[in-house]
Design a protein around this motif. Structure first.
Motif, PDB file in Angstrom:
ATOM      1  N   VAL A  74       0.830  -1.209   0.000  1.00  0.00           N
ATOM      2  CA  VAL A  74       0.000   0.000   0.000  1.00  0.00           C
ATOM      3  C   VAL A  74       0.862   1.255   0.000  1.00  0.00           C
ATOM      4  CG1 VAL A  74      -1.699   1.338   1.313  1.00  0.00           C
ATOM      5  CG2 VAL A  74      -1.997  -1.135   1.023  1.00  0.00           C
ATOM      6  N   MET A  75       1.898   1.297   0.835  1.00  0.00           N
ATOM      7  CA  MET A  75       2.751   2.485   0.894  1.00  0.00           C
ATOM      8  C   MET A  75       3.543   2.665  -0.397  1.00  0.00           C
ATOM      9  SD  MET A  75       1.882   3.983   3.587  1.00  0.00           S
ATOM     10  CE  MET A  75       3.094   5.290   3.593  1.00  0.00           C
ATOM     11  N   GLY A  76       3.711   1.586  -1.161  1.00  0.00           N
ATOM     12  CA  GLY A  76       4.364   1.675  -2.463  1.00  0.00           C
ATOM     13  C   GLY A  76       3.603   2.533  -3.454  1.00  0.00           C
ATOM     14  N   HIS A  77       2.356   2.824  -3.159  1.00  0.00           N
ATOM     15  CA  HIS A  77       1.554   3.697  -4.009  1.00  0.00           C
ATOM     16  C   HIS A  77       1.857   5.179  -3.779  1.00  0.00           C
ATOM     17  CE1 HIS A  77      -0.644   0.001  -4.653  1.00  0.00           C
ATOM     18  NE2 HIS A  77      -1.233   0.582  -5.680  1.00  0.00           N
ATOM     19  N   PHE A  78       2.696   5.457  -2.805  1.00  0.00           N
ATOM     20  CA  PHE A  78       3.120   6.829  -2.535  1.00  0.00           C
ATOM     21  C   PHE A  78       4.432   7.058  -3.268  1.00  0.00           C
ATOM     22  CE2 PHE A  78       5.338   9.950   0.280  1.00  0.00           C
ATOM     23  CZ  PHE A  78       4.512  11.018   0.005  1.00  0.00           C
ATOM     24  N   CYS A  79       4.407   7.875  -4.289  1.00  0.00           N
ATOM     25  CA  CYS A  79       5.578   8.157  -5.109  1.00  0.00           C
ATOM     26  C   CYS A  79       6.552   9.034  -4.325  1.00  0.00           C
ATOM     27  CB  CYS A  79       5.128   8.875  -6.378  1.00  0.00           C
ATOM     28  SG  CYS A  79       6.439   9.176  -7.532  1.00  0.00           S
ATOM     29  N   THR A  80       7.829   8.660  -4.343  1.00  0.00           N
ATOM     30  CA  THR A  80       8.845   9.446  -3.644  1.00  0.00           C
ATOM     31  C   THR A  80      10.000   9.757  -4.579  1.00  0.00           C
ATOM     32  OG1 THR A  80      10.097   7.517  -2.872  1.00  0.00           O
ATOM     33  CG2 THR A  80       8.316   8.325  -1.444  1.00  0.00           C
ATOM     34  N   GLY A  81      10.759  10.768  -4.209  1.00  0.00           N
ATOM     35  CA  GLY A  81      12.021  11.031  -4.877  1.00  0.00           C
ATOM     36  C   GLY A  81      13.059  10.043  -4.366  1.00  0.00           C
ATOM     37  N   VAL A  82      14.211  10.029  -5.008  1.00  0.00           N
ATOM     38  CA  VAL A  82      15.285   9.119  -4.626  1.00  0.00           C
ATOM     39  C   VAL A  82      16.542   9.937  -4.389  1.00  0.00           C
ATOM     40  CG1 VAL A  82      16.628   7.086  -5.288  1.00  0.00           C
ATOM     41  CG2 VAL A  82      14.257   7.324  -6.081  1.00  0.00           C
ATOM     42  N   ALA A 113      21.376   4.987  -8.105  1.00  0.00           N
ATOM     43  CA  ALA A 113      20.447   4.588  -7.034  1.00  0.00           C
ATOM     44  C   ALA A 113      20.585   3.106  -6.738  1.00  0.00           C
ATOM     45  CB  ALA A 113      19.008   4.914  -7.424  1.00  0.00           C
ATOM     46  N   SER A 114      20.624   2.287  -7.769  1.00  0.00           N
ATOM     47  CA  SER A 114      20.740   0.836  -7.589  1.00  0.00           C
ATOM     48  C   SER A 114      22.078   0.458  -6.982  1.00  0.00           C
ATOM     49  CB  SER A 114      20.557   0.127  -8.937  1.00  0.00           C
ATOM     50  OG  SER A 114      19.261   0.346  -9.430  1.00  0.00           O
ATOM     51  N   GLY A 115      23.147   1.085  -7.424  1.00  0.00           N
ATOM     52  CA  GLY A 115      24.486   0.781  -6.908  1.00  0.00           C
ATOM     53  C   GLY A 115      24.652   1.109  -5.434  1.00  0.00           C
ATOM     54  N   PHE A 116      24.072   2.216  -4.999  1.00  0.00           N
ATOM     55  CA  PHE A 116      24.200   2.617  -3.599  1.00  0.00           C
ATOM     56  C   PHE A 116      23.232   1.858  -2.686  1.00  0.00           C
ATOM     57  CE2 PHE A 116      26.763   5.976  -5.276  1.00  0.00           C
ATOM     58  CZ  PHE A 116      27.603   6.340  -4.234  1.00  0.00           C
ATOM     59  N   ALA A 117      22.337   1.079  -3.278  1.00  0.00           N
ATOM     60  CA  ALA A 117      21.399   0.275  -2.485  1.00  0.00           C
ATOM     61  C   ALA A 117      21.971  -1.101  -2.148  1.00  0.00           C
ATOM     62  CB  ALA A 117      20.084   0.117  -3.246  1.00  0.00           C
ATOM     63  N   ASP A 177      31.508  -1.641  -3.612  1.00  0.00           N
ATOM     64  CA  ASP A 177      32.263  -0.398  -3.774  1.00  0.00           C
ATOM     65  C   ASP A 177      31.324   0.580  -4.469  1.00  0.00           C
ATOM     66  OD1 ASP A 177      33.950   1.711  -4.194  1.00  0.00           O
ATOM     67  OD2 ASP A 177      35.344   0.624  -5.492  1.00  0.00           O
ATOM     68  N   LYS A 178      30.542   1.266  -3.693  1.00  0.00           N
ATOM     69  CA  LYS A 178      29.446   2.079  -4.212  1.00  0.00           C
ATOM     70  C   LYS A 178      29.906   3.265  -5.056  1.00  0.00           C
ATOM     71  CE  LYS A 178      26.577   0.704  -0.352  1.00  0.00           C
ATOM     72  NZ  LYS A 178      25.743   1.138   0.753  1.00  0.00           N
ATOM     73  N   PHE A 179      31.118   3.737  -4.840  1.00  0.00           N
ATOM     74  CA  PHE A 179      31.600   4.907  -5.569  1.00  0.00           C
ATOM     75  C   PHE A 179      32.358   4.542  -6.848  1.00  0.00           C
ATOM     76  CE2 PHE A 179      30.512   6.738  -1.555  1.00  0.00           C
ATOM     77  CZ  PHE A 179      30.096   8.021  -1.865  1.00  0.00           C
TER      78      PHE A 179
END
Length: 172
Positions: A24-32, A94-98, A103-105
Protein backbone atom coordinates in the motif's frame (compact mmCIF):
# COMPACT_ATOMS: atom_id res chain seq x y z
CA UNK A 1 -16.98 7.69 30.07
CA UNK A 2 -13.90 5.66 29.18
CA UNK A 3 -10.30 6.61 29.84
CA UNK A 4 -7.80 7.09 27.01
CA UNK A 5 -5.84 3.90 26.23
CA UNK A 6 -2.38 3.73 27.73
CA UNK A 7 0.76 3.47 25.59
CA UNK A 8 0.98 -0.24 26.46
CA UNK A 9 -2.62 -0.76 25.32
CA UNK A 10 -1.85 1.02 22.03
CA UNK A 11 1.16 -1.27 21.51
CA UNK A 12 -1.14 -4.29 21.73
CA UNK A 13 -3.34 -3.09 18.86
CA UNK A 14 -2.70 -5.06 15.71
CA UNK A 15 -1.81 -3.43 12.44
CA UNK A 16 -1.30 -4.59 8.88
CA UNK A 17 1.30 -7.22 8.09
CA UNK A 18 4.57 -6.00 6.58
CA UNK A 19 3.76 -7.20 3.04
CA UNK A 20 0.45 -5.30 2.97
CA UNK A 21 2.04 -2.20 4.44
CA UNK A 22 4.83 -2.27 1.83
CA UNK A 23 2.32 -2.84 -1.01
CA UNK A 24 0.00 0.00 0.00
CA UNK A 25 2.75 2.48 0.89
CA UNK A 26 4.36 1.67 -2.46
CA UNK A 27 1.55 3.70 -4.01
CA UNK A 28 3.12 6.83 -2.54
CA UNK A 29 5.58 8.16 -5.11
CA UNK A 30 8.84 9.45 -3.64
CA UNK A 31 12.02 11.03 -4.88
CA UNK A 32 15.29 9.12 -4.63
CA UNK A 33 18.44 10.37 -2.95
CA UNK A 34 21.89 9.06 -2.15
CA UNK A 35 23.11 10.24 1.23
CA UNK A 36 26.90 10.47 1.45
CA UNK A 37 29.67 11.32 3.88
CA UNK A 38 33.47 11.14 3.94
CA UNK A 39 35.28 9.84 7.02
CA UNK A 40 38.64 11.36 6.06
CA UNK A 41 39.82 8.12 4.48
CA UNK A 42 37.04 7.11 2.10
CA UNK A 43 33.53 8.04 0.99
CA UNK A 44 30.40 6.24 2.21
CA UNK A 45 26.79 6.37 1.06
CA UNK A 46 23.40 4.71 0.73
CA UNK A 47 20.22 5.11 -1.30
CA UNK A 48 17.29 6.65 0.56
CA UNK A 49 13.73 7.50 -0.47
CA UNK A 50 12.53 8.86 2.87
CA UNK A 51 14.00 12.38 2.66
CA UNK A 52 11.68 15.17 3.74
CA UNK A 53 11.97 18.90 4.36
CA UNK A 54 11.29 19.23 8.08
CA UNK A 55 11.66 22.88 9.06
CA UNK A 56 12.45 26.23 7.46
CA UNK A 57 13.46 27.93 10.73
CA UNK A 58 15.81 26.40 11.68
CA UNK A 59 16.57 24.71 8.35
CA UNK A 60 16.15 20.98 9.02
CA UNK A 61 15.80 17.96 6.76
CA UNK A 62 14.92 14.45 7.89
CA UNK A 63 15.52 10.96 6.52
CA UNK A 64 15.09 7.43 7.83
CA UNK A 65 17.80 4.78 7.39
CA UNK A 66 16.95 1.19 8.26
CA UNK A 67 18.54 -0.17 11.41
CA UNK A 68 20.01 -2.99 9.27
CA UNK A 69 22.08 -0.46 7.31
CA UNK A 70 25.82 -1.07 7.46
CA UNK A 71 26.44 2.32 5.84
CA UNK A 72 24.50 4.59 8.20
CA UNK A 73 26.81 4.03 11.22
CA UNK A 74 29.75 5.16 9.05
CA UNK A 75 27.91 8.30 7.90
CA UNK A 76 26.72 9.02 11.44
CA UNK A 77 30.33 9.10 12.66
CA UNK A 78 31.33 11.55 9.91
CA UNK A 79 28.32 13.80 10.84
CA UNK A 80 28.66 16.01 7.73
CA UNK A 81 26.38 14.74 4.97
CA UNK A 82 25.42 15.45 1.41
CA UNK A 83 21.92 14.49 0.35
CA UNK A 84 22.21 13.97 -3.40
CA UNK A 85 18.72 14.16 -4.94
CA UNK A 86 18.97 11.98 -8.03
CA UNK A 87 17.97 12.98 -11.54
CA UNK A 88 15.90 10.82 -13.90
CA UNK A 89 18.98 9.38 -15.63
CA UNK A 90 20.71 8.24 -12.41
CA UNK A 91 18.88 4.94 -11.82
CA UNK A 92 22.18 3.02 -11.96
CA UNK A 93 23.56 5.20 -9.15
CA UNK A 94 20.45 4.59 -7.03
CA UNK A 95 20.74 0.84 -7.59
CA UNK A 96 24.49 0.78 -6.91
CA UNK A 97 24.20 2.62 -3.60
CA UNK A 98 21.40 0.27 -2.48
CA UNK A 99 23.75 -2.75 -2.50
CA UNK A 100 25.34 -3.60 0.84
CA UNK A 101 29.10 -4.13 0.88
CA UNK A 102 29.72 -3.02 -2.70
CA UNK A 103 32.26 -0.40 -3.77
CA UNK A 104 29.45 2.08 -4.21
CA UNK A 105 31.60 4.91 -5.57
CA UNK A 106 33.18 2.82 -8.36
CA UNK A 107 32.56 4.68 -11.60
CA UNK A 108 30.63 7.48 -9.85
CA UNK A 109 31.90 11.00 -10.54
CA UNK A 110 31.81 13.25 -7.49
CA UNK A 111 33.58 16.13 -5.78
CA UNK A 112 33.67 17.27 -2.16
CA UNK A 113 30.85 19.54 -1.06
CA UNK A 114 31.75 22.52 1.13
CA UNK A 115 31.40 20.27 4.21
CA UNK A 116 33.62 17.55 2.68
CA UNK A 117 30.85 15.03 1.93
CA UNK A 118 30.71 13.62 -1.60
CA UNK A 119 28.50 15.64 -3.96
CA UNK A 120 27.59 13.35 -6.86
CA UNK A 121 27.86 14.97 -10.30
CA UNK A 122 24.70 15.48 -12.35
CA UNK A 123 22.16 15.35 -9.53
CA UNK A 124 18.88 17.23 -9.49
CA UNK A 125 19.71 18.88 -6.15
CA UNK A 126 22.27 18.77 -3.37
CA UNK A 127 21.66 19.40 0.33
CA UNK A 128 24.65 19.70 2.65
CA UNK A 129 23.72 19.00 6.26
CA UNK A 130 25.04 18.09 9.69
CA UNK A 131 23.45 15.42 11.88
CA UNK A 132 21.64 17.03 14.82
CA UNK A 133 19.65 14.21 16.47
CA UNK A 134 18.33 10.70 15.92
CA UNK A 135 15.11 9.09 17.15
CA UNK A 136 14.28 5.41 17.39
CA UNK A 137 11.38 4.45 15.11
CA UNK A 138 10.72 0.71 14.93
CA UNK A 139 12.99 -0.88 12.33
CA UNK A 140 14.29 2.52 11.18
CA UNK A 141 15.96 5.56 12.71
CA UNK A 142 14.62 9.08 12.17
CA UNK A 143 17.57 11.38 11.52
CA UNK A 144 17.22 15.15 11.77
CA UNK A 145 20.01 17.13 10.12
CA UNK A 146 20.65 20.88 9.94
CA UNK A 147 20.95 22.19 6.39
CA UNK A 148 24.17 24.16 5.87
CA UNK A 149 24.00 24.66 2.08
CA UNK A 150 21.86 23.58 -0.86
CA UNK A 151 21.50 23.98 -4.58
CA UNK A 152 19.30 22.67 -7.41
CA UNK A 153 19.59 22.28 -11.17
CA UNK A 154 16.29 23.66 -12.44
CA UNK A 155 16.76 22.03 -15.84
CA UNK A 156 16.91 18.43 -14.57
CA UNK A 157 13.99 16.02 -13.96
CA UNK A 158 13.72 13.76 -10.86
CA UNK A 159 14.22 10.04 -10.46
CA UNK A 160 11.11 8.67 -8.76
CA UNK A 161 10.30 5.48 -6.87
CA UNK A 162 6.78 4.03 -7.25
CA UNK A 163 5.37 0.54 -6.65
CA UNK A 164 8.83 -0.93 -6.12
CA UNK A 165 10.40 0.49 -9.27
CA UNK A 166 12.14 3.55 -10.65
CA UNK A 167 10.62 5.99 -13.10
CA UNK A 168 10.71 9.61 -14.09
CA UNK A 169 8.38 12.56 -14.29
CA UNK A 170 7.76 14.52 -17.43
CA UNK A 171 6.43 17.92 -16.42
CA UNK A 172 5.92 19.03 -20.03
Amino acid sequence: MSAEPTLAEHAELSGPDAATLRQVMGHFCTGVAVITAHDGERPHGFTCQSVVSLSLEPPFVSFCPTKKSTSWPLLREARHLCINVLAHDQKAIASGFAVSGADKFAGVSWSPAANGAPAIDGTLARIDATVEVEHDAGDHTIVIARITDLTADVDREPLLFFKGGFGDFNAH
